[in-house]
Write an enzyme that holds these catalytic residues in place. Structure first.
Site, PDB file in Angstrom:
ATOM      1  N   ARG A 258       0.845  -1.196   0.000  1.00 18.31           N
ATOM      2  CA  ARG A 258       0.000   0.000   0.000  1.00 18.31           C
ATOM      3  C   ARG A 258       0.881   1.246   0.000  1.00 18.31           C
ATOM      4  O   ARG A 258       1.885   1.296   0.697  1.00 18.31           O
ATOM      5  CB  ARG A 258      -0.924   0.014   1.221  1.00 18.31           C
ATOM      6  CG  ARG A 258      -1.919  -1.146   1.206  1.00 18.31           C
ATOM      7  CD  ARG A 258      -2.891  -1.094   2.361  1.00 18.31           C
ATOM      8  NE  ARG A 258      -3.730  -2.283   2.364  1.00 18.31           N
ATOM      9  CZ  ARG A 258      -4.642  -2.567   3.287  1.00 18.31           C
ATOM     10  NH1 ARG A 258      -4.831  -1.730   4.297  1.00 18.31           N
ATOM     11  NH2 ARG A 258      -5.355  -3.673   3.207  1.00 18.31           N
ATOM     12  N   ARG A 273       1.896   1.978   9.906  1.00 18.77           N
ATOM     13  CA  ARG A 273       1.507   2.183   8.500  1.00 18.77           C
ATOM     14  C   ARG A 273       2.753   2.099   7.634  1.00 18.77           C
ATOM     15  O   ARG A 273       3.595   2.993   7.643  1.00 18.77           O
ATOM     16  CB  ARG A 273       0.816   3.541   8.318  1.00 18.77           C
ATOM     17  CG  ARG A 273      -0.563   3.590   8.939  1.00 18.77           C
ATOM     18  CD  ARG A 273      -1.357   4.793   8.455  1.00 18.77           C
ATOM     19  NE  ARG A 273      -2.678   4.835   9.048  1.00 18.77           N
ATOM     20  CZ  ARG A 273      -3.741   4.168   8.598  1.00 18.77           C
ATOM     21  NH1 ARG A 273      -3.626   3.414   7.520  1.00 18.77           N
ATOM     22  NH2 ARG A 273      -4.899   4.258   9.203  1.00 18.77           N
ATOM     23  N   GLU A 345      -6.897   0.086  14.753  1.00 18.31           N
ATOM     24  CA  GLU A 345      -7.518  -0.982  13.967  1.00 18.31           C
ATOM     25  C   GLU A 345      -6.522  -2.111  13.713  1.00 18.31           C
ATOM     26  O   GLU A 345      -5.401  -1.877  13.253  1.00 18.31           O
ATOM     27  CB  GLU A 345      -8.013  -0.440  12.629  1.00 18.31           C
ATOM     28  CG  GLU A 345      -8.634  -1.510  11.733  1.00 18.31           C
ATOM     29  CD  GLU A 345      -8.740  -1.095  10.279  1.00 18.31           C
ATOM     30  OE1 GLU A 345      -8.613  -1.964   9.404  1.00 18.31           O
ATOM     31  OE2 GLU A 345      -8.916   0.110  10.012  1.00 18.31           O
ATOM     32  N   SER A 348     -10.557  -5.901  10.108  1.00 24.01           N
ATOM     33  CA  SER A 348     -11.849  -5.435   9.607  1.00 24.01           C
ATOM     34  C   SER A 348     -12.482  -6.575   8.840  1.00 24.01           C
ATOM     35  O   SER A 348     -11.772  -7.412   8.258  1.00 24.01           O
ATOM     36  CB  SER A 348     -11.696  -4.198   8.716  1.00 24.01           C
ATOM     37  OG  SER A 348     -10.991  -4.529   7.535  1.00 24.01           O
ATOM     38  N   ARG A 384       0.766  -5.726  11.457  1.00 26.00           N
ATOM     39  CA  ARG A 384       0.473  -4.644  12.398  1.00 26.00           C
ATOM     40  C   ARG A 384       0.141  -5.172  13.802  1.00 26.00           C
ATOM     41  O   ARG A 384       0.323  -4.458  14.789  1.00 26.00           O
ATOM     42  CB  ARG A 384      -0.685  -3.795  11.880  1.00 26.00           C
ATOM     43  CG  ARG A 384      -0.968  -2.599  12.780  1.00 26.00           C
ATOM     44  CD  ARG A 384      -2.214  -1.857  12.389  1.00 26.00           C
ATOM     45  NE  ARG A 384      -2.041  -1.097  11.169  1.00 26.00           N
ATOM     46  CZ  ARG A 384      -2.971  -0.247  10.704  1.00 26.00           C
ATOM     47  NH1 ARG A 384      -4.100  -0.080  11.342  1.00 26.00           N
ATOM     48  NH2 ARG A 384      -2.752   0.424   9.588  1.00 26.00           N
TER      49      ARG A 384
END
Length: 419
Positions: A258, A273, A345, A348, A384
């Site tokens: 990403r 991130r 987070e 999800s 993460r």
């Protein structure tokens, strides 16, 4: 793409979904007009083609005197058919263009609003308290020689890293535990491609508003995936699948990429991130009627993984304006981040209803008729998680408590000591 029959019959419901997302509701009327234009244009083209064929069939029975006139009329009709078919193709292209702009229709109960309008559904576990100064995950990881950011930056640029020694073992332990949980619950473990074709990336809904997050290899016209959801959604594209025995479930183990173009501040320190990470992702194909129940199952599997690593977390119902274009509903699990005293987070899970499958033409047969299936996805573990594991399980001397659920994958180790 949304179901045009539903839009025709329920335009106000689709507009309400757009309003809840903060999206343009006039697109619904634009789509209906484009739908009417393409259908009426195609109808006229088909009627004219039928006239031309009927006229052509009379040529053989016509007299020598009549034949030239009939042939001339047939040629005129053939030219008109070509014009009408071209107009129909343009009308259909406009219909598809507008249809691709409209995100999935949210399901009942999704909160309206934006990023901060989520609803907390529950808290699980106690937020830890420390009687010593809390270290962040990077300081802890460097103390046990688990992460090397400096050399990652030297080799690849900012927000790249090396997992070294126990850091690499921790990630493998976490992902292997996730793979074991997935297989125990009927998921087929899959190591997926990380490069996909444009039609697959577009089919999953990732080439819309967040296309700038995706790495594109222009020379080969391939995209690097940000999640194995993309490759798994394409796995059964253009197929009719059998769901008579229940959902088809896959767990994709892959490296993900990403650009993280909009991230800033504390999230750019360490590995919260980053541009490259590893993940085990659940993906389900099921009947539309079973999608809501399957969504609850995926969330339960995520919570089982969080229990394995003994993290305090909360579950939120994401607001409509913070959903991706393909999701009709999304639940996030957020673990506590002690160094920043906030929730972060870590998982999800999204119910995409028939949105992705319609774009990718994944269907099933029911009573002799084909219908579009539903697709769902959910994170089971990712790099993460190491952030939350290190910070929540830190000791005063910088060592790390190993959660019981990971010990079988680390040779029974109970503590990671400072090196």
């Amino acid at each position: 793409m949304i179901d045009i029959r539903y839009v025709r019959e329920n335009p106000e419901a689709v507009k309400a979904s757009q309003r809840a997302r903060g999206a343009n509701e006039t697109l619904v009327d634009d789509l209906l007009r484009a739908d009417e234009a393409r259908r009426s244009t195609l109808q006229v083209a088909e009627e004219t083609r039928a006239q031309q064929k009927a006229l052509s069939r009379t040529v053989g029975k016509a007299s020598a005197e009549e034949r030239p006139t009939i042939l001339a009329q047939a040629q005129e009709l053939a030219a008109k058919v070509r014009e009408l078919e071209d107009a129909a193709a343009k009308a259909n292209a406009e219909y598809e263009r507008i249809g691709m702009l409209i995100p999935n229709i949210i399901v009942d109960g999704v909160p309206s609003g934006g990023e901060d309008d989520y609803v907390v559904l529950k808290h699980v576990g106690d937020v830890p308290t420390f009687d010593f100064p809390v270290k962040d995950h990077l300081d802890l990881a460097e103390g046990i020689r688990a992460i090397d950011m400096a050399r990652g930056t030297k080799v690849s640029g900012s927000r790249f890293y090396y997992l070294t020694g126990i850091g690499a073992r921790l990630e493998l332990a976490l992902l292997t535990a996730a793979a074991d949980l997935a297989e125990a619950n009927g998921f087929t473990l899959t190591v997926t491609p990380t490069l996909v074709k444009p039609e697959v990336m577009a089919g999953t809904g990732f080439l819309g508003a967040h296309a700038d997050e995706i790495y594109h290899l222009e020379t080969d016209d391939l995209y690097l995936v940000g999640t194995s959801e993309v490759a798994l959604a394409g796995f059964h594209s253009d197929e009719i699948i059998d769901l008579s025995d229940g959902p088809k479930r896959y767990a994709g183990w892959s490296t993900c990429y990403r650009r993280e173009a909009g991230s800033y501040g504390k999230d750019t320190r360490g590995i919260i991130r980053v541009h490259q990470f590893n993940k085990v992702e659940m993906f389900s194909y099921c009947t539309p009627d079973d999608a809501e129940n399957e969504h609850a199952r995926l969330l339960d599997f995520e919570e089982q993984m969080l229990a394995k690593v003994e993290l305090p977390y909360r579950v939120i119902d994401t607001a409509a304006g913070d959903l991706g274009s393909s999701a009709a509903r999304k639940f996030d699990c957020e673990a506590w981040l002690p160094s920043q005293e906030r929730w972060m987070e870590v998982t999800s899970t999204s119910n995409c209803t028939t949105f992705q499958a319609r774009r990718l033409s994944v269907r099933e047969k029911v009573d002799g008729k084909t219908q579009t299936v539903a697709t769902l996805n959910g994170t089971l573990a990712t790099t993460r998680w190491l952030v939350a594991i290190l910070e929540n399980h830190q000791r005063e001397d910088g060592s790390i408590y190993v959660p019981e659920g990971l010990r079988p994958y680390l040779g029974g180790r109970e503590l990671i000591s400072v090196q």
